[in-house]
Scaffold this active site. Sequence first.
Site, PDB file in Angstrom:
ATOM      1  N   PRO A 220       0.819  -1.219   0.000  1.00 25.39           N
ATOM      2  CA  PRO A 220       0.000   0.000   0.000  1.00 25.39           C
ATOM      3  C   PRO A 220       0.848   1.263   0.000  1.00 25.39           C
ATOM      4  O   PRO A 220       1.725   1.421   0.839  1.00 25.39           O
ATOM      5  CB  PRO A 220      -0.798  -0.117   1.301  1.00 25.39           C
ATOM      6  CG  PRO A 220       0.041  -0.974   2.198  1.00 25.39           C
ATOM      7  CD  PRO A 220       0.823  -1.896   1.299  1.00 25.39           C
TER       8      PRO A 220
ATOM      9  N   ASP B  16      -2.079   2.979   2.360  1.00 29.39           N
ATOM     10  CA  ASP B  16      -1.482   3.086   3.687  1.00 29.39           C
ATOM     11  C   ASP B  16      -2.002   4.390   4.279  1.00 29.39           C
ATOM     12  O   ASP B  16      -1.799   5.448   3.700  1.00 29.39           O
ATOM     13  CB  ASP B  16       0.045   3.148   3.522  1.00 29.39           C
ATOM     14  CG  ASP B  16       0.752   2.389   4.615  1.00 29.39           C
ATOM     15  OD1 ASP B  16       0.128   2.141   5.661  1.00 29.39           O
ATOM     16  OD2 ASP B  16       1.922   2.051   4.417  1.00 29.39           O
TER      17      ASP B  16
ATOM     18  N   TRP C 136       4.395   0.188   9.884  1.00 28.07           N
ATOM     19  CA  TRP C 136       4.983  -0.950   9.149  1.00 28.07           C
ATOM     20  C   TRP C 136       4.437  -2.277   9.671  1.00 28.07           C
ATOM     21  O   TRP C 136       4.431  -3.274   8.959  1.00 28.07           O
ATOM     22  CB  TRP C 136       6.507  -0.939   9.281  1.00 28.07           C
ATOM     23  CG  TRP C 136       7.113   0.275   8.671  1.00 28.07           C
ATOM     24  CD1 TRP C 136       7.419   1.445   9.316  1.00 28.07           C
ATOM     25  CD2 TRP C 136       7.480   0.480   7.308  1.00 28.07           C
ATOM     26  NE1 TRP C 136       7.952   2.348   8.430  1.00 28.07           N
ATOM     27  CE2 TRP C 136       8.004   1.775   7.194  1.00 28.07           C
ATOM     28  CE3 TRP C 136       7.416  -0.328   6.168  1.00 28.07           C
ATOM     29  CZ2 TRP C 136       8.462   2.298   5.992  1.00 28.07           C
ATOM     30  CZ3 TRP C 136       7.875   0.189   4.980  1.00 28.07           C
ATOM     31  CH2 TRP C 136       8.397   1.493   4.898  1.00 28.07           C
TER      32      TRP C 136
ATOM     33  N   GLN D 155      12.751  -1.377   0.549  1.00 24.43           N
ATOM     34  CA  GLN D 155      11.794  -2.212   1.287  1.00 24.43           C
ATOM     35  C   GLN D 155      12.411  -3.505   1.832  1.00 24.43           C
ATOM     36  O   GLN D 155      11.738  -4.240   2.541  1.00 24.43           O
ATOM     37  CB  GLN D 155      10.579  -2.530   0.422  1.00 24.43           C
ATOM     38  CG  GLN D 155       9.822  -1.300  -0.039  1.00 24.43           C
ATOM     39  CD  GLN D 155       9.270  -0.467   1.098  1.00 24.43           C
ATOM     40  OE1 GLN D 155       8.976  -0.983   2.175  1.00 24.43           O
ATOM     41  NE2 GLN D 155       9.163   0.827   0.899  1.00 24.43           N
TER      42      GLN D 155
ATOM     43  N   TRP E  85       8.903  -3.077   4.016  1.00 25.78           N
ATOM     44  CA  TRP E  85       7.749  -3.952   3.819  1.00 25.78           C
ATOM     45  C   TRP E  85       8.126  -5.410   3.595  1.00 25.78           C
ATOM     46  O   TRP E  85       7.505  -6.309   4.158  1.00 25.78           O
ATOM     47  CB  TRP E  85       6.925  -3.419   2.647  1.00 25.78           C
ATOM     48  CG  TRP E  85       5.581  -4.035   2.522  1.00 25.78           C
ATOM     49  CD1 TRP E  85       4.621  -4.134   3.495  1.00 25.78           C
ATOM     50  CD2 TRP E  85       5.044  -4.668   1.355  1.00 25.78           C
ATOM     51  NE1 TRP E  85       3.508  -4.765   2.988  1.00 25.78           N
ATOM     52  CE2 TRP E  85       3.737  -5.101   1.680  1.00 25.78           C
ATOM     53  CE3 TRP E  85       5.520  -4.882   0.065  1.00 25.78           C
ATOM     54  CZ2 TRP E  85       2.913  -5.744   0.761  1.00 25.78           C
ATOM     55  CZ3 TRP E  85       4.703  -5.522  -0.850  1.00 25.78           C
ATOM     56  CH2 TRP E  85       3.413  -5.946  -0.506  1.00 25.78           C
TER      57      TRP E  85
ATOM     58  N   LYS F 287      19.183  12.986  -7.550  1.00 22.22           N
ATOM     59  CA  LYS F 287      17.856  12.579  -7.138  1.00 22.22           C
ATOM     60  C   LYS F 287      16.838  13.462  -7.860  1.00 22.22           C
ATOM     61  O   LYS F 287      17.074  14.651  -8.053  1.00 22.22           O
ATOM     62  CB  LYS F 287      17.757  12.821  -5.622  1.00 22.22           C
ATOM     63  CG  LYS F 287      16.952  11.781  -4.903  1.00 22.22           C
ATOM     64  CD  LYS F 287      17.007  12.028  -3.405  1.00 22.22           C
ATOM     65  CE  LYS F 287      15.658  11.659  -2.839  1.00 22.22           C
ATOM     66  NZ  LYS F 287      15.485  11.907  -1.452  1.00 22.22           N
TER      67      LYS F 287
ATOM     68  N   LYS G 274      11.695  18.177  -7.088  1.00 19.88           N
ATOM     69  CA  LYS G 274      10.736  19.196  -7.537  1.00 19.88           C
ATOM     70  C   LYS G 274      11.412  20.550  -7.575  1.00 19.88           C
ATOM     71  O   LYS G 274      11.214  21.358  -8.467  1.00 19.88           O
ATOM     72  CB  LYS G 274       9.561  19.254  -6.556  1.00 19.88           C
ATOM     73  CG  LYS G 274       8.425  18.352  -6.976  1.00 19.88           C
ATOM     74  CD  LYS G 274       7.080  18.966  -6.590  1.00 19.88           C
ATOM     75  CE  LYS G 274       5.954  18.043  -7.018  1.00 19.88           C
ATOM     76  NZ  LYS G 274       5.502  17.155  -5.972  1.00 19.88           N
TER      77      LYS G 274
END
Length: 961
Positions: free
Chosen positions: A45, A84, A528, A564, A568, A601, A604
């Site tokens: 999620p 999530d 988590w 992850q 996760w 990276k 924005k």
Amino acid sequence: MSDVQKSAHSTQEHDVLGYWEKHKIFERSVNERPESRPYTFYDGPPFATGLPHYGHIVGSVMKDVIPRFWTMKGYRVERRWGWDCHGLPIENIVEKKLDLKSKKDIENFGVGKFNETCEAVVLEYASAWKTIIRRLGRWADMDNAYSTMETPYMESIWWVFRSLWDKGLIYEGYKPMHLCPRCETTLSNFEVAQGYADVTDITTTVAVELTSGPYADAKALIWTTTPWTLPGNVLLAVGADMEYCLVESAGEKYIVAKARVEDVFKGKEFTTVETFIGNKLSESTYDPIFPYFAKHANAFRVVGADFVTDDSGTGIVHIAPAFGSDDMMLGETENVKPLFHVKMNGQFVSEVADALEAEGYKVTGIPMKAKGAYSEIDIQIIKWLAHKGKLFAKEKVVHTYPHCWRCDTPLLNYAANSWFVKVSVMNDVLVKNNQTINWVPDNIKEGRFGKWLEGAHDWAISRSRYWGTPLPVWRAEDGHTYVIGSKEELEKLVGHEVKDLHKHVIDNLTFTIDGREYRRIPEVLDCWFESGSMPYSQLHYPFENERGFAKKFPGDFIAEGQDQTRGWFYTLHVLANALFGSAAFKNVIVNGIVLAEDGKKMSKRLNNYPDPMVVMEKYGADAVRYYLMSSPVVKAENLRFSEAGVDEVGKKFITILRNCLSFYKLYAEHDDGRVPNEAHVLDAWIIARLNETLEAQTKGLEAYELADAARVLQSFVTDLSTWYVRRSRDRMKTPGEDRAEALATLRLVMKIFSKMLAPFMPFLAEVVYQELKQKAWDDKGESVHLSSWPTAAKVDTKALTQMGEVRAIVSRIMEVRDQAGKAVKQALGHVTITTPTGKLSKNYLEVILDEVNVKKARVKQGDELAVELDLTLTPELVREGMARELTRRVNGLRKEAGLTIADRIELKVWSASEEVKTMLAEYAAAIAADTLSTKVDFAQGLTIDHQAEFRVAEQDIWIGF
Ligand SMILES: [Zn+2]
């Protein structure tokens, strides 16, 4: 976005989306597969607290390609979306929105109102996500998404917690952890691992006066990078077997590790008086560095400890048990309680703050650690030490330091109370069951993930926060603990219905058992823990779906980014092993990071990457999907995103395949729907190439190797276009059996290829499939995505090898032509070809001669492939070249004038040359056929150049040739 220049394909993708939705193709692709053949995909999620970025897009495409493939293989692949909803990410956003700066502010505002605001804004970006996911062509059931804040989901989390509690895998403990002083909660070790960044600190060497022992008149030098911890000092640690020196410098005596003397006294005059073993210092006492807690029991002694080293600092370690794990253990051994001189909000306790303020040191309201730079608190502490004559030296140092993964505040190492999952007793089974997982790339199994499992610590799962699933723990005043495992159980105990399990609703629910009144503890669960419970909670297991669950666990497939492995992937694995002694998933693809084109990276602020929606509109979602899936990012490597790379997929793949399709459509009326007999060498070859590609692609997809499966498609398209279609053009233009064979072959190949494209380029696949089904003899498939995965026939390797040889010969001849400056339009008379076998069948020879425009060939045997090209131009060859050039130019003009194959022209050629006249006499019929002219006339005239004329729309067009 209306000013974005869309490719033709991108425009068509919108029609395809409409078609899928109108005919419910996604729903049918799931529902029409038997429930008895499930393929289980777990969707990790995401938070809908921001827009999806390229990392989500990579994940989303992977999570679309694999399920589409297994669907076509006949499995029922349900794709339920998840959100999530709990945890620090959303709490931070709401705090900013409501201008709440601390936990105190939240509590004054009201936890209920705070949680309700979280609930109201957590799915703020959900509809923007829906738009992007839809445009990308990812099929997911977003209308029926699970969310971690729904009561059934939370209830299953309680079941998970209670099951672990019953197995003795949950405990409450007091441990050194990392604290975010701004969020006022401790974090788990993998949350800490996510936020390392460089900071500048001031390392400080402090002279501590010994007050008893053999060196009572000397000062022990200690060294620390965290001056703010010094008021919490309770012990000094030395290496019992390490060598120390008594050093005299500027009239003072100091003690420092022998190996450190040169460094510590660098630039100072000093003499070493004595060398001794650390043991000799133990049980010496010292004057507390700060006077605020001078009565602390058992404190202010020098003790031996095995973690002390002499490779940096002074070899004497300052111990503050509340602020470090070695410190805490040593404190326990030495029976010294931790001294909490800093509160969880990162402020000094009043004993320290008031005293420092009274002496003029400004410390109140200042963060204990600043972002990036050293803290003003450290400066005040150092000033105080200098003023008291305790500062020996200071120096700036840049080192890597953990920060809060949500709010970027530097974390404090802090001993605190927390609830833990006892992961450390499960290491063996975690490692063992990791062996059952297919990791892609496979080095993660033993590397990043395997190493993390071997060293896994107990997992801190409680958070001193508000918006999360509350720990289902109630406590009596005497410490008796009651853990609740279901909503029903809670309702029975409190005697009424409970609709919502959030903190603000259940915190004041109490119950009495055996005369004890139980109240809930305040903590909520780590988010988590919630996402790791997803296999059970999304099904509301075991309260519902108890029977279906066995078929859906472990999951067949998951995919996420490599961060992850500590998030996760890890929490799924821990909980599944704790509950069922099994891994949670069978196959996992781990993707790398998508960087901006400049290698930085994506940011924005720097505006260093293009908006994904704009890129999709410009080149088509298929181009974006294929670009990403054929890149190393699906092998956990980083990718510098290049818009030019997406553009190239558009040009070299999509446009080329669409051109092949257009070419077929031009002659489709002559396709009689036959099954091709593969008699022609080109037909046999392209079908062999198709089978070869299908075999490699299927193998790649079954192994979850996406780039391998994707890349073979591009080379097939290139071969189809630049060899098969190009070499078959004349066949398709010339009426007869062979034309029907060529068209049937092209149709069959593109039809099967559309199915192979379906997982990666679902739009283009649909376009090709739909265009090819419009004939009565074809099946009535409504969508390529409802069709079955094709089975590769045995690959005709002989056809591949022989055509390989043919193409090699062709490129040799072309090289010779190139070097001799003889363009291919000029026919040549003869070539001698040497091959190892000395044999080339007539069919292959025809392909070669046609391609290189040579009349005759002789084939002979020799060790290596070689060609000898006769470059002599006979008048006949010159005339043939002339005819060919005329044809080419006229067809160029036909194209410019927008004529189609339905339009006929009349061609008239003027020239003073007898040669041209002769040429026309010889080639008029061929030129007429190739240029679709009803007649070709010659006229004497024009001395300078040859001219041709034909009329288009009442207009005369002239060319020279
Ligand atoms: Zn924080």
